[in-house]
Motif scaffolding. Structure first.
Motif, mmCIF file in Angstrom:
data_model
loop_
_atom_site.group_PDB
_atom_site.id
_atom_site.type_symbol
_atom_site.label_atom_id
_atom_site.label_comp_id
_atom_site.label_asym_id
_atom_site.label_seq_id
_atom_site.Cartn_x
_atom_site.Cartn_y
_atom_site.Cartn_z
ATOM 1 N N ASP A 280 0.820 -1.211 0.000
ATOM 2 C CA ASP A 280 0.000 0.000 0.000
ATOM 3 C C ASP A 280 0.855 1.262 0.000
ATOM 4 O OD1 ASP A 280 0.990 -0.217 2.516
ATOM 5 O OD2 ASP A 280 -0.924 -0.011 3.549
ATOM 6 N N ARG B 277 -6.366 -9.464 -8.746
ATOM 7 C CA ARG B 277 -6.168 -9.770 -7.332
ATOM 8 C C ARG B 277 -5.536 -8.574 -6.636
ATOM 9 N NH1 ARG B 277 -3.731 -15.741 -8.040
ATOM 10 N NH2 ARG B 277 -5.673 -16.700 -8.704
ATOM 11 N N MET C 226 -4.481 -6.905 -2.527
ATOM 12 C CA MET C 226 -3.799 -7.329 -1.304
ATOM 13 C C MET C 226 -4.694 -8.200 -0.420
ATOM 14 S SD MET C 226 -1.883 -3.776 -0.398
ATOM 15 C CE MET C 226 -1.739 -4.235 1.285
ATOM 16 N N TRP C 227 -6.004 -7.924 -0.453
ATOM 17 C CA TRP C 227 -6.927 -8.657 0.410
ATOM 18 C C TRP C 227 -8.015 -9.328 -0.415
ATOM 19 C CZ3 TRP C 227 -5.827 -3.404 1.543
ATOM 20 C CH2 TRP C 227 -4.862 -3.247 2.527
ATOM 21 N N GLY C 228 -7.644 -9.934 -1.508
ATOM 22 C CA GLY C 228 -8.634 -10.600 -2.359
ATOM 23 C C GLY C 228 -9.036 -9.730 -3.534
ATOM 24 N N ARG D 114 -12.307 -1.562 -4.733
ATOM 25 C CA ARG D 114 -13.018 -1.092 -3.542
ATOM 26 C C ARG D 114 -13.900 0.091 -3.945
ATOM 27 N NH1 ARG D 114 -11.277 -5.366 -2.018
ATOM 28 N NH2 ARG D 114 -9.768 -5.684 -0.375
#
Length: 129
Positions: A16, A52, A54-56, A60
């Motif tokens: 990030d 893909r 970092m979290w799936g 967002r």
């Protein structure tokens, strides 16, 4: 008034450490006399349009850009090949100047055609309507 368009901004930095987004706080993130930035989607992959994150899932919703944005504006300058892109009020100014440059009794008649075109190019067309 104006146009709406979407922009995809990408950072190849891992994790990030690239672009930073936050939860949407309002309908407009930033606005001034030229530009309004609205919230949208954040893409959390270091691959352009990657599937893909970092979290799936990489996308967002309801996010807004956090940070500093710099931009400059360049006003469209008149020239004969772009005449149709200008407001009707300014087109009338151009026609009037061109007609005046052909009438012997007009002071504009004394100017060379290149000078008349140069003057029109430097006019602030947005002041005419």
């Amino acid at each position: 008034q104006g146009e709406t368009l979407g922009v995809y901004v990408h950072s190849g930095l891992p994790g990030d450490e690239g672009l930073v987004y936050d939860n949407q706080r309002g309908h407009i993130t930033h606005a001034d006399d030229v530009l309004a930035i609205m919230p949208g989607l954040a893409h959390l992959s270091n691959r352009p349009f990657g599937r893909r994150g970092m979290w799936g899932r990489p996308w967002r919703q309801n996010r807004e850009f956090v940070g500093r944005l710099s931009y400059g504006k360049r006003w469209l300058m008149w020239k004969p090949t772009l005449h149709c892109q200008f407001p009707d009020e300014f087109k009338q100014v151009v026609i009037t100047m061109m007609m005046a440059s052909r009438r012997r009794e007009s002071p504009v008649y004394l100017l060379q055609d290149e000078v008349v075109l140069f003057v029109l190019n430097k006019c602030m067309w947005y002041d005419f309507g």
